[in-house]
Motif scaffolding. Sequence first.
Motif, PDB file in Angstrom:
ATOM      1  N   ALA A   8       6.377  24.221  -8.330  1.00 56.42           N
ATOM      2  CA  ALA A   8       6.664  25.576  -7.852  1.00 56.42           C
ATOM      3  C   ALA A   8       6.669  26.565  -9.013  1.00 56.42           C
ATOM      4  O   ALA A   8       6.098  27.662  -8.905  1.00 56.42           O
ATOM      5  CB  ALA A   8       8.000  25.600  -7.120  1.00 56.42           C
ATOM      6  N   PHE A   9       7.301  26.199 -10.115  1.00 54.55           N
ATOM      7  CA  PHE A   9       7.357  27.072 -11.281  1.00 54.55           C
ATOM      8  C   PHE A   9       5.969  27.308 -11.850  1.00 54.55           C
ATOM      9  O   PHE A   9       5.617  28.438 -12.221  1.00 54.55           O
ATOM     10  CB  PHE A   9       8.268  26.466 -12.350  1.00 54.55           C
ATOM     11  CG  PHE A   9       8.434  27.322 -13.559  1.00 54.55           C
ATOM     12  CD1 PHE A   9       9.291  28.405 -13.536  1.00 54.55           C
ATOM     13  CD2 PHE A   9       7.734  27.056 -14.721  1.00 54.55           C
ATOM     14  CE1 PHE A   9       9.446  29.210 -14.655  1.00 54.55           C
ATOM     15  CE2 PHE A   9       7.874  27.853 -15.835  1.00 54.55           C
ATOM     16  CZ  PHE A   9       8.741  28.933 -15.806  1.00 54.55           C
ATOM     17  N   PHE A  10       5.146  26.277 -11.913  1.00 56.41           N
ATOM     18  CA  PHE A  10       3.812  26.386 -12.478  1.00 56.41           C
ATOM     19  C   PHE A  10       2.919  27.300 -11.632  1.00 56.41           C
ATOM     20  O   PHE A  10       2.294  28.229 -12.158  1.00 56.41           O
ATOM     21  CB  PHE A  10       3.186  24.991 -12.598  1.00 56.41           C
ATOM     22  CG  PHE A  10       1.815  24.990 -13.175  1.00 56.41           C
ATOM     23  CD1 PHE A  10       1.604  25.267 -14.513  1.00 56.41           C
ATOM     24  CD2 PHE A  10       0.716  24.718 -12.379  1.00 56.41           C
ATOM     25  CE1 PHE A  10       0.329  25.272 -15.062  1.00 56.41           C
ATOM     26  CE2 PHE A  10      -0.567  24.723 -12.907  1.00 56.41           C
ATOM     27  CZ  PHE A  10      -0.757  25.007 -14.248  1.00 56.41           C
ATOM     28  N   ILE A  11       2.861  27.061 -10.333  1.00 54.40           N
ATOM     29  CA  ILE A  11       2.003  27.875  -9.462  1.00 54.40           C
ATOM     30  C   ILE A  11       2.527  29.308  -9.376  1.00 54.40           C
ATOM     31  O   ILE A  11       1.751  30.270  -9.458  1.00 54.40           O
ATOM     32  CB  ILE A  11       1.888  27.240  -8.061  1.00 54.40           C
ATOM     33  CG1 ILE A  11       1.206  25.869  -8.155  1.00 54.40           C
ATOM     34  CG2 ILE A  11       1.145  28.156  -7.096  1.00 54.40           C
ATOM     35  CD1 ILE A  11      -0.201  25.889  -8.706  1.00 54.40           C
ATOM     36  N   GLY A  12       3.837  29.475  -9.205  1.00 57.30           N
ATOM     37  CA  GLY A  12       4.405  30.823  -9.188  1.00 57.30           C
ATOM     38  C   GLY A  12       4.144  31.553 -10.489  1.00 57.30           C
ATOM     39  O   GLY A  12       3.848  32.751 -10.504  1.00 57.30           O
ATOM     40  N   GLY A  13       4.221  30.832 -11.606  1.00 55.70           N
ATOM     41  CA  GLY A  13       3.938  31.434 -12.905  1.00 55.70           C
ATOM     42  C   GLY A  13       2.493  31.867 -13.051  1.00 55.70           C
ATOM     43  O   GLY A  13       2.204  32.917 -13.627  1.00 55.70           O
ATOM     44  N   ILE A  14       1.582  31.062 -12.516  1.00 55.66           N
ATOM     45  CA  ILE A  14       0.165  31.438 -12.555  1.00 55.66           C
ATOM     46  C   ILE A  14      -0.066  32.717 -11.762  1.00 55.66           C
ATOM     47  O   ILE A  14      -0.757  33.633 -12.223  1.00 55.66           O
ATOM     48  CB  ILE A  14      -0.720  30.297 -12.030  1.00 55.66           C
ATOM     49  CG1 ILE A  14      -0.765  29.150 -13.033  1.00 55.66           C
ATOM     50  CG2 ILE A  14      -2.137  30.786 -11.736  1.00 55.66           C
ATOM     51  CD1 ILE A  14      -1.473  27.923 -12.538  1.00 55.66           C
ATOM     52  N   ALA A  57       2.808  23.603  -3.769  1.00 53.19           N
ATOM     53  CA  ALA A  57       3.791  24.292  -4.608  1.00 53.19           C
ATOM     54  C   ALA A  57       5.029  24.760  -3.874  1.00 53.19           C
ATOM     55  O   ALA A  57       5.992  25.174  -4.512  1.00 53.19           O
ATOM     56  CB  ALA A  57       3.133  25.474  -5.303  1.00 53.19           C
ATOM     57  N   GLY A  58       5.035  24.760  -2.558  1.00 50.78           N
ATOM     58  CA  GLY A  58       6.212  25.209  -1.817  1.00 50.78           C
ATOM     59  C   GLY A  58       6.557  26.653  -2.126  1.00 50.78           C
ATOM     60  O   GLY A  58       5.727  27.552  -2.006  1.00 50.78           O
ATOM     61  N   ALA A  59       7.802  26.873  -2.575  1.00 52.86           N
ATOM     62  CA  ALA A  59       8.279  28.233  -2.832  1.00 52.86           C
ATOM     63  C   ALA A  59       7.508  28.924  -3.950  1.00 52.86           C
ATOM     64  O   ALA A  59       7.479  30.155  -4.004  1.00 52.86           O
ATOM     65  CB  ALA A  59       9.766  28.214  -3.166  1.00 52.86           C
ATOM     66  N   GLY A  60       6.878  28.175  -4.819  1.00 55.35           N
ATOM     67  CA  GLY A  60       6.078  28.784  -5.868  1.00 55.35           C
ATOM     68  C   GLY A  60       4.889  29.550  -5.319  1.00 55.35           C
ATOM     69  O   GLY A  60       4.350  30.439  -5.968  1.00 55.35           O
ATOM     70  N   ALA A  61       4.485  29.224  -4.092  1.00 57.08           N
ATOM     71  CA  ALA A  61       3.373  29.921  -3.451  1.00 57.08           C
ATOM     72  C   ALA A  61       3.833  30.838  -2.319  1.00 57.08           C
ATOM     73  O   ALA A  61       3.127  31.773  -1.976  1.00 57.08           O
ATOM     74  CB  ALA A  61       2.365  28.910  -2.906  1.00 57.08           C
ATOM     75  N   THR A  62       5.001  30.590  -1.743  1.00 55.39           N
ATOM     76  CA  THR A  62       5.437  31.412  -0.613  1.00 55.39           C
ATOM     77  C   THR A  62       6.273  32.608  -1.035  1.00 55.39           C
ATOM     78  O   THR A  62       6.327  33.600  -0.313  1.00 55.39           O
ATOM     79  CB  THR A  62       6.246  30.577   0.400  1.00 55.39           C
ATOM     80  OG1 THR A  62       7.377  30.003  -0.248  1.00 55.39           O
ATOM     81  CG2 THR A  62       5.385  29.503   1.032  1.00 55.39           C
ATOM     82  N   LEU A  65       3.982  37.759  -3.512  1.00 50.54           N
ATOM     83  CA  LEU A  65       3.395  38.585  -2.457  1.00 50.54           C
ATOM     84  C   LEU A  65       2.192  37.946  -1.783  1.00 50.54           C
ATOM     85  O   LEU A  65       1.920  38.240  -0.622  1.00 50.54           O
ATOM     86  CB  LEU A  65       3.015  39.955  -3.010  1.00 50.54           C
ATOM     87  CG  LEU A  65       4.215  40.874  -3.193  1.00 50.54           C
ATOM     88  CD1 LEU A  65       3.803  42.128  -3.925  1.00 50.54           C
ATOM     89  CD2 LEU A  65       4.862  41.209  -1.879  1.00 50.54           C
ATOM     90  N   THR A  66       1.488  37.083  -2.462  1.00 49.50           N
ATOM     91  CA  THR A  66       0.403  36.369  -1.791  1.00 49.50           C
ATOM     92  C   THR A  66       0.957  35.517  -0.656  1.00 49.50           C
ATOM     93  O   THR A  66       0.315  35.346   0.378  1.00 49.50           O
ATOM     94  CB  THR A  66      -0.363  35.480  -2.783  1.00 49.50           C
ATOM     95  OG1 THR A  66       0.573  34.688  -3.519  1.00 49.50           O
ATOM     96  CG2 THR A  66      -1.214  36.300  -3.729  1.00 49.50           C
ATOM     97  N   GLY A  67       2.164  35.005  -0.829  1.00 54.49           N
ATOM     98  CA  GLY A  67       2.828  34.242   0.226  1.00 54.49           C
ATOM     99  C   GLY A  67       3.170  35.111   1.421  1.00 54.49           C
ATOM    100  O   GLY A  67       3.131  34.661   2.568  1.00 54.49           O
ATOM    101  N   PHE A  68       3.508  36.389   1.188  1.00 50.76           N
ATOM    102  CA  PHE A  68       3.766  37.310   2.294  1.00 50.76           C
ATOM    103  C   PHE A  68       2.489  37.547   3.088  1.00 50.76           C
ATOM    104  O   PHE A  68       2.504  37.556   4.315  1.00 50.76           O
ATOM    105  CB  PHE A  68       4.338  38.631   1.767  1.00 50.76           C
ATOM    106  CG  PHE A  68       4.656  39.620   2.846  1.00 50.76           C
ATOM    107  CD1 PHE A  68       5.635  39.357   3.783  1.00 50.76           C
ATOM    108  CD2 PHE A  68       3.962  40.817   2.919  1.00 50.76           C
ATOM    109  CE1 PHE A  68       5.929  40.275   4.783  1.00 50.76           C
ATOM    110  CE2 PHE A  68       4.249  41.735   3.901  1.00 50.76           C
ATOM    111  CZ  PHE A  68       5.229  41.474   4.845  1.00 50.76           C
ATOM    112  N   GLY A  69       1.374  37.713   2.388  1.00 49.17           N
ATOM    113  CA  GLY A  69       0.094  37.862   3.083  1.00 49.17           C
ATOM    114  C   GLY A  69      -0.241  36.623   3.895  1.00 49.17           C
ATOM    115  O   GLY A  69      -0.721  36.711   5.022  1.00 49.17           O
TER     116      GLY A  69
END
Length: 118
Positions: A8-14, A57-62, A65-69
């Motif tokens: 989650a940290f890695f994907i959210g960080g990207i 990634a779970g929360a790292g992707a949700t 803002l891309t997760g909101f879309g």
Amino acid sequence: MFFDLVKAFFIGGIICAVGQLFIDFTRLTPARILTGFVVAGVILSAVGLYQPIVDFAGAGATVPLTGFGHLLAEGVRKAVSRDGFIGVFTGGLTASAGGITAALISGLAAALLFRQKR
């Protein structure tokens, strides 16, 4: 569980790093970048590319803002399959109502609890 946090940290960080690159190296305003992220989430969800990222990634992707879309697109997709054409208008708001309500209540609470600096 630790590996889930790392993913989650890695994907959210990207995702955040991409936003920072847009801020640093383009003349786009923050509002346009934020809107672009929501639209990118909708498009990636529509073509089936965002759900595997969410699954990984779970929360790292949700949370970004891309997760909101993605949430809006999935809500519309489900509502259209359930209600037909009217789902185009109701699905996104129905799917995101909980998050929008939480944001409004948090903003109201902050406004009531803290004084504005002048």
